[in-house]
Scaffold this active site. Structure first.
Site, PDB file in Angstrom:
ATOM      1  N   GLU A 270      50.260  43.904 -66.603  1.00 40.50           N
ATOM      2  CA  GLU A 270      49.984  43.666 -68.014  1.00 40.50           C
ATOM      3  C   GLU A 270      49.897  44.985 -68.786  1.00 40.50           C
ATOM      4  OE1 GLU A 270      46.536  41.458 -70.773  1.00 40.50           O
ATOM      5  OE2 GLU A 270      46.148  41.916 -68.658  1.00 40.50           O
TER       6      GLU A 270
ATOM      7  N   LYS B 289      50.898  35.934 -74.301  1.00 35.36           N
ATOM      8  CA  LYS B 289      49.630  35.550 -73.676  1.00 35.36           C
ATOM      9  C   LYS B 289      48.911  34.525 -74.547  1.00 35.36           C
ATOM     10  CE  LYS B 289      45.537  37.862 -71.677  1.00 35.36           C
ATOM     11  NZ  LYS B 289      44.922  39.213 -71.463  1.00 35.36           N
TER      12      LYS B 289
ATOM     13  N   CYS C 169      47.417  37.572 -67.198  1.00 29.55           N
ATOM     14  CA  CYS C 169      46.007  37.810 -66.881  1.00 29.55           C
ATOM     15  C   CYS C 169      45.115  36.593 -67.144  1.00 29.55           C
ATOM     16  CB  CYS C 169      45.500  39.047 -67.632  1.00 29.55           C
ATOM     17  SG  CYS C 169      44.054  39.832 -66.854  1.00 29.55           S
TER      18      CYS C 169
END
Length: 536
Positions: free
Chosen positions: A43, A110, A146
């Protein structure tokens, strides 16, 4: 075999977009030369994590865009999955992009932006809402970033969209026990949705945070079949067959998780190493007292930087016991570090003489104790300034919690390696380090702790026993328990009230303390932000 994949467990430098891009290109070329046709980076690998308010600077985002153009132009013959910030639709997104032969063929934004503990991504990013699937070597890959893996929705979306393999890019910071919890969570996602999951994690120290790496591959039954080493850059290689099933993972990449003391110690070493080196210091200097805190700090510093880059300074006073000097010198000898002995008595006497008219008629108290600590702080800062070596402070979490430290004295310095380590854990870590090699004299681990600022002083003159103190502090600081709840756990009410009062009244000191490595789920600093002035 359908394809060979490498997970590139990278240690980027936050803000060094040009340098990070160069390393991403180099790692991609090496992956291609090793026979891989897809390489996965963590990330925000292009910017480092967390870039914080750099993301608010238009020039910074422009550098990211320029770097992406360079990567697309210079990398061919291999597909990259890479984390970076994307400026689009009038906002900024934390994305996983797929780059192939000069083109961006897919981007995933994300969806779950963490805004708790050490995270504040909602300050910078907008959230995505939809899955992204790309095809490579006849296989269907989904993407997530994540925090997305900690929520079922994004994984379910990817599976429903037809993914066979899920790639999850991470900048997941370390705390004790995190790796076990992380793998258990991903196992549920893999098993629930029948996906092979590639978990690519960042590694390295960034200010107070440490990212432990330990990237892994989880098969569809929820079993870890390959794992990269923790606390260092590494490459994890695996092959996928035509059905997307991992085959022949390299057994050298399968490392069992470290036990708590070992993993915490490794995190402290990595945090110190990266803070010193990434900030351009030539080494480290610290005061070595003969006590357990400075003993552990010295061992960490030497393991992080090498003995030749560390200097230990003994600064005895009229109250320093002979055994303190003896043990400090013995540890320095065992670790082969440069040692200086600079007594503070001349400076202490000078300050007392200067202040005699002010102190006339008043008994000695903590003021004189603090002057000794500040004499030491001046000496150490002078050596730090002259040598270019960062001054490491040696205070632990228990002391920081209750204010058992002197502003501009033992709190002076640039980095605090054990700031988040409670006193009892200090002893456990010191004993763990001695299992590797007995570098800390045994007497340091068995004698009663003392600041040695007055005759026959011990810490327990003014504090509860550390076993009790640390238990109360854990409940109050890390678990947010109130006084009544802590008393209900079996602690004496007067002790609890006293300890919690000390914690509350010393917030102003902690605000002026240097940063230090975070190893718990609630550290002072990014984690715990209390007002200095409060009537609560």
């Amino acid at each position: 075999m359908a394809c060979r994949i490498q997970i590139a467990q990278l240690n980027p430098l936050v803000g060094d977009v040009v340098g990070n891009a160069t390393r991403i290109i180099d790692w991609s070329v090496r992956a291609r030369e090793a026979g891989a046709d897809l390489v996965v980076f963590p990330e925000l690998a292009l910017t480092g994590y967390p870039p914080e308010d750099l993301l608010l600077r238009p020039e910074f985002i422009q550098r990211v865009e320029t770097a992406l153009e360079r990567i697309r132009a210079e990398v061919a013959g291999i597909t990259l999955v890479l984390g970076y910030p994307l400026r689009a639709l009038g906002g900024l997104f934390n994305v996983a992009g797929v780059l192939r032969d000069g083109q961006v063929i897919a981007e995933y934004a994300k969806q779950h932006l963490p805004n708790y503990s050490v995270f504040d991504e909602k300050r910078y990013f907008q959230a995505g809402a939809t899955p992204t699937i790309f095809t490579h070597a006849g296989l269907r890959f989904g993407l997530s970033v994540c925090e997305d893996i900690w929520h079922d929705g994004p994984t379910r979306q990817a599976a429903e969209a037809g993914a066979q393999i899920l790639i999850n890019l991470n900048a997941s910071p370390f705390h004790a026990g995190k790796r076990t919890a992380r793998e258990a969570l991903v196992a549920r996602r893999a098993g629930d949705h029948g996906l092979t999951i590639l978990y690519a994690n960042l590694v390295g120290g960034q200010d107070e945070l440490v990212f432990d790496g330990a990237s892994f591959v989880m098969d569809r039954s929820g079993q870890v079949i390959a794992r990269a080493p923790g606390f260092g850059e590494a490459v994890l290689t695996l092959d996928l067959d035509d059905a997307g099933i991992p085959v022949n993972p390299d057994p050298l990449d399968s490392e069992a998780p470290l036990e708590d003391e070992a993993s915490i110690y490794s995190a402290l070493v990595l945090g110190v190493r990266d803070y010193v080196r990434k900030n351009g210091f030539s080494g480290a200097v610290l005061g070595l007292s003969g006590g357990v805190d400075s003993a552990l700090t010295l061992a960490i510093a030497v393991d992080a930087l090498g003995a030749g880059q560390v200097e230990a300074v003994l600064m005895p006073s009229r109250y320093t016991a002979d055994m303190s000097n003896e043990d400090a010198l013995e540890q320095a000898r065992r670790l082969e570090v440069t040692t200086r002995i600079i007594p503070i008595e001349p400076a202490f006497q000078t300050f007392l003489g200067m202040l005699e008219p002010v102190f006339a008629g008043q008994p000695a108290d903590v003021t004189e104790e603090n002057i000794q600590a500040r004499c030491r702080g001046v000496i150490l800062m002078a050596i730090s300034n002259k040598s270019g070596r960062i001054l490491l402070t040696t205070g632990n979490k228990s002391e920081m919690a209750v204010g058992y430290a002197t502003l501009y004295g033992d709190m002076a310095g640039g980095f605090a390696p054990i700031k988040d380590v409670p006193k009892m854990l200090v002893y456990r870590l010191a004993r763990y380090r001695n299992t590797i090699a007995p570098v800390i004299p045994e007497r340091v681990l068995t004698r009663a702790p003392s600041a040695e600022l007055r005759p026959d002083q011990t810490d327990q003159d003014s504090l509860p026993p550390y076993e009790i103190l640390d238990a109360i502090l854990r409940l109050y600081i890390e678990e947010d328990e109130g006084i009544d709840a802590i008393v209900a756990r079996g602690h004496a009410a007067d002790v609890v009230r006293r300890v919690t009062r000390l914690v509350d009244r010393n917030e102003y000191k902690r605000r002026q303390a240097p940063p230090g490595v975070r190893i718990s789920q609630r550290a002072f600093g990014r984690d715990r932000r209390y007002p200095l002035t409060s009537g609560f």
